[in-house]
Design a protein around this motif. Structure first.
Motif, short mmCIF file in Angstrom:
data_model
loop_
_atom_site.label_atom_id
_atom_site.label_comp_id
_atom_site.label_asym_id
_atom_site.label_seq_id
_atom_site.Cartn_x
_atom_site.Cartn_y
_atom_site.Cartn_z
N ARG A 252 44.08 47.58 43.11
CA ARG A 252 43.89 47.19 41.72
C ARG A 252 42.42 47.29 41.34
O ARG A 252 41.54 46.93 42.09
CB ARG A 252 44.36 45.76 41.50
N ALA A 253 42.20 47.74 40.10
CA ALA A 253 40.83 47.81 39.58
C ALA A 253 40.34 46.43 39.14
O ALA A 253 39.15 46.16 39.14
CB ALA A 253 40.77 48.79 38.42
N CYS A 254 41.25 45.55 38.76
CA CYS A 254 40.91 44.22 38.25
C CYS A 254 41.76 43.16 38.95
O CYS A 254 42.92 43.40 39.27
CB CYS A 254 41.17 44.14 36.75
N VAL A 255 41.18 42.00 39.16
CA VAL A 255 41.91 40.89 39.79
C VAL A 255 42.85 40.25 38.78
O VAL A 255 42.46 39.96 37.65
CB VAL A 255 40.91 39.83 40.33
N ARG A 256 44.09 40.03 39.19
CA ARG A 256 45.08 39.40 38.32
C ARG A 256 45.07 37.89 38.52
O ARG A 256 44.91 37.41 39.64
CB ARG A 256 46.47 39.94 38.62
N ILE A 257 45.27 37.18 37.42
CA ILE A 257 45.38 35.72 37.44
C ILE A 257 46.81 35.38 37.03
O ILE A 257 47.27 35.78 35.96
CB ILE A 257 44.38 35.07 36.44
N GLU B 43 35.05 40.89 29.24
CA GLU B 43 34.18 40.02 30.04
C GLU B 43 34.79 38.62 30.19
O GLU B 43 34.74 38.01 31.26
CB GLU B 43 32.79 39.91 29.43
N TYR B 44 35.37 38.11 29.11
CA TYR B 44 35.98 36.78 29.15
C TYR B 44 37.13 36.75 30.15
O TYR B 44 37.21 35.86 31.00
CB TYR B 44 36.47 36.39 27.76
N ILE B 45 38.02 37.74 30.07
CA ILE B 45 39.17 37.78 30.97
C ILE B 45 38.71 38.03 32.41
O ILE B 45 39.21 37.40 33.35
CB ILE B 45 40.19 38.85 30.52
N ALA B 46 37.75 38.91 32.59
CA ALA B 46 37.23 39.18 33.94
C ALA B 46 36.62 37.93 34.56
O ALA B 46 36.69 37.72 35.77
CB ALA B 46 36.20 40.31 33.89
N GLY B 47 36.05 37.05 33.75
CA GLY B 47 35.45 35.82 34.24
C GLY B 47 36.45 34.75 34.63
O GLY B 47 36.08 33.75 35.25
N LEU B 48 37.71 34.94 34.30
CA LEU B 48 38.73 33.94 34.63
C LEU B 48 38.89 33.75 36.12
O LEU B 48 39.14 32.65 36.60
CB LEU B 48 40.08 34.32 34.01
N HIS B 49 38.74 34.82 36.88
CA HIS B 49 38.88 34.72 38.33
C HIS B 49 37.82 33.79 38.90
O HIS B 49 38.13 32.90 39.69
CB HIS B 49 38.79 36.09 38.99
N ALA B 50 36.56 33.95 38.47
CA ALA B 50 35.49 33.08 38.94
C ALA B 50 35.74 31.63 38.51
O ALA B 50 35.54 30.70 39.31
CB ALA B 50 34.14 33.57 38.42
N ALA B 51 36.21 31.44 37.29
CA ALA B 51 36.50 30.09 36.81
C ALA B 51 37.61 29.46 37.64
O ALA B 51 37.54 28.28 37.98
CB ALA B 51 36.91 30.13 35.33
N ASN B 52 38.60 30.24 37.99
CA ASN B 52 39.71 29.74 38.81
C ASN B 52 39.22 29.35 40.21
O ASN B 52 39.61 28.31 40.74
CB ASN B 52 40.81 30.79 38.89
#
Length: 144
Positions: free
Chosen positions: A31-36, A129-138
């Motif tokens: 995957r190119a992006c991490v899924r939440i 950027e907001y969605i990509a930052g969700l992984h770090a927030a999680n």
């Protein structure tokens, strides 16, 4: 008395050749992006479910967020949509409004619903950027 070894005693790796190439065998590495997942989103936003609006050229549907990444979203929808169908999708993550054009990438039947994967096509930079930052927030939320 033993002499001390130094980094200079180790031969150079300039001629290093591998007789194989690494290829990941797990989906996460592809995957190119991490899924939440929806459970993680519920914890982040202290809500039971996140509802998204999805519009096709003919109809508008309400769907439940299944998972999300900066590359796309999976929704649980009451209808079967064709793969490669152009759509528009909109939803709120807390007070942040996300709207994007998209394309249906896959559909899987799950009970009386259809898990529908949508690739974002024109997500704004701020939304990305907001969605990509969700992984770090999680991760930070779980570390508490």
């Amino acid at each position: 008395m033993e002499s001390k070894l130094s980094w200079d005693d180790i031969p150079s790796l300039d001629e290093l050749v591998m007789d194989w190439e690494y290829k990941s065998e797990i989906a996460l590495d592809k995957r190119a992006c991490v899924r939440i997942a929806k459970e993680e989103m519920s914890q982040l936003y202290e809500s039971g479910e996140i509802i998204a609006k999805l519009a096709t050229a003919k109809q508008t549907y309400d769907g439940h967020l299944f998972d999300i990444s900066a590359g796309g979203i999976a929704l649980s929808l009451p209808v079967l949509l064709a793969e490669n169908l152009p759509v528009k999708v909109g939803f709120f993550l807390g007070t942040t409004r996300i709207v994007s054009k998209g394309i249906v990438r896959y559909v899987d039947k799950s009970g009386n619903q259809y898990k529908t994967g949508i690739k974002f096509l024109d997500l704004t930079h701020d939304s990305f950027e907001y969605i990509a930052g969700l992984h770090a927030a999680n991760v930070l939320l779980r570390a508490r």
